[in-house]
Design an enzyme around this catalytic site. Structure first.
Site, PDB file in Angstrom:
ATOM      1  N   LYS A  13      41.745  42.406  49.430  1.00  0.00           N
ATOM      2  CA  LYS A  13      42.398  43.550  50.098  1.00  0.00           C
ATOM      3  C   LYS A  13      41.403  44.692  50.322  1.00  0.00           C
ATOM      4  CE  LYS A  13      45.447  44.516  46.872  1.00  0.00           C
ATOM      5  NZ  LYS A  13      45.232  43.543  45.789  1.00  0.00           N
ATOM      6  N   ARG A 128      33.175  39.941  40.404  1.00  0.00           N
ATOM      7  CA  ARG A 128      33.269  41.166  41.216  1.00  0.00           C
ATOM      8  C   ARG A 128      32.506  42.325  40.581  1.00  0.00           C
ATOM      9  NH1 ARG A 128      38.921  43.530  43.341  1.00  0.00           N
ATOM     10  NH2 ARG A 128      39.387  44.021  41.177  1.00  0.00           N
ATOM     11  N   ARG A 161      34.647  46.251  36.591  1.00  0.00           N
ATOM     12  CA  ARG A 161      35.852  46.944  36.129  1.00  0.00           C
ATOM     13  C   ARG A 161      36.324  46.341  34.815  1.00  0.00           C
ATOM     14  NH1 ARG A 161      39.880  47.039  41.163  1.00  0.00           N
ATOM     15  NH2 ARG A 161      41.306  46.771  39.417  1.00  0.00           N
ATOM     16  N   ARG A 172      47.577  40.794  35.192  1.00  0.00           N
ATOM     17  CA  ARG A 172      47.804  41.397  36.512  1.00  0.00           C
ATOM     18  C   ARG A 172      48.416  40.364  37.462  1.00  0.00           C
ATOM     19  NH1 ARG A 172      42.018  43.232  37.600  1.00  0.00           N
ATOM     20  NH2 ARG A 172      42.730  44.025  39.594  1.00  0.00           N
TER      21      ARG A 172
END
Ligand code: AMP
Length: 223
Positions: A13, A128, A161, A172
């Site tokens: 996204k 990531r 993160r 999540r």
């Protein structure tokens, strides 16, 4: 063009929103970014949101609706051309957004659902890395920065993160599957939902996404 991107964490996204912003001159608004910024600055909203973000749980609707409305009113030029990612995430948030837009006589053009299987997500998120300064997103394998550990755009040191750790990612994903059915139905009923397969090269996903949005615009224009 006014778009929403919906998809599980790690579905691309943020990356697609950045591409749309650069190529279609849209304002990209990421709720995760707004929340992390509020936490970093230690604002009252940030202090309330921090424990939820750390646990990978949804921040209460009231708080994210308030943060979004503040951002929206602070950036009036963005009201006509935006791509939202990570907001809305619940039906209550979708209703709050609709009210906000109605008050300005604005309509959404499309809600893109990026579809990526769960097995791919955990692998994607573990690689990531994000830029804390300009919010650009990288992947160690699929989209590495030119200089290892440094942002291509602004040179800041890249970070992983804390909530991209595997057990938090699984949490999540659980929440995504629990809450999104209702949200997807909400936009389906309004004829706005376009599913787009989110696997493959970033550029291929972008082209698919743009075509799907244009096709929907054509159908809505005809009807
Ligand atoms: P993201 O960067 O979109 O993956 O969001 C990171 C975290 O911020 C999520 O795991 C939630 O804790 C919180 N968050 C982001 N957007 C929302 C939202 N619309 N509603 C509630 N919590 C959110």
């Amino acid at each position: 063009m006014r778009l929403i991107l919906i998809g599980p964490p790690g579905s691309g996204k943020g990356t697609q929103a950045q591409l749309l912003a650069a190529r279609q001159q849209l304002c990209a608004i990421g709720m995760g970014d707004l929340l992390r910024e509020a936490v970093r600055q230690g604002t009252p909203a940030g202090q309330q949101a921090a424990p939820y973000v750390q646990r990978g749980e949804l921040v209460p609707d009231r708080l994210v609706n308030q943060l979004f409305a503040e951002h929206f009113h602070r950036h009036p030029a963005c009201a006509h051309r935006f791509v939202l990612e990570g907001y809305p995430r619940t039906r209550a948030q979708a209703e709050a957004l609709e009210q906000l837009l109605d008050a300005e006589h604005l309509r959404l053009d499309a809600v893109v659902q990026l579809v990526v299987p769960d097995e791919d997500i955990v692998q994607r998120l573990s690689g990531r890395r994000i830029c804390p300064q300009c919010h650009a997103s990288y992947h160690l394998m699929y989209h590495p920065p030119r200089v290892p550990g440094r942002c291509d755009q602004c040179g800041a040191a890249l970070l992983q993160r804390a909530d991209d750790r595997e057990e938090i990612v699984r949490q999540r994903l659980r929440i995504y599957h629990q809450t999104y059915g209702e949200l997807l139905r909400y936009y389906q009923e309004r004829g706005l939902l376009v599913p787009v397969p989110g696997q493959g090269e970033i550029e291929a996903v972008y082209q698919r996404l743009l075509q799907a949005v244009q096709a929907l615009a054509g159908r809505r224009g005809d009807g």
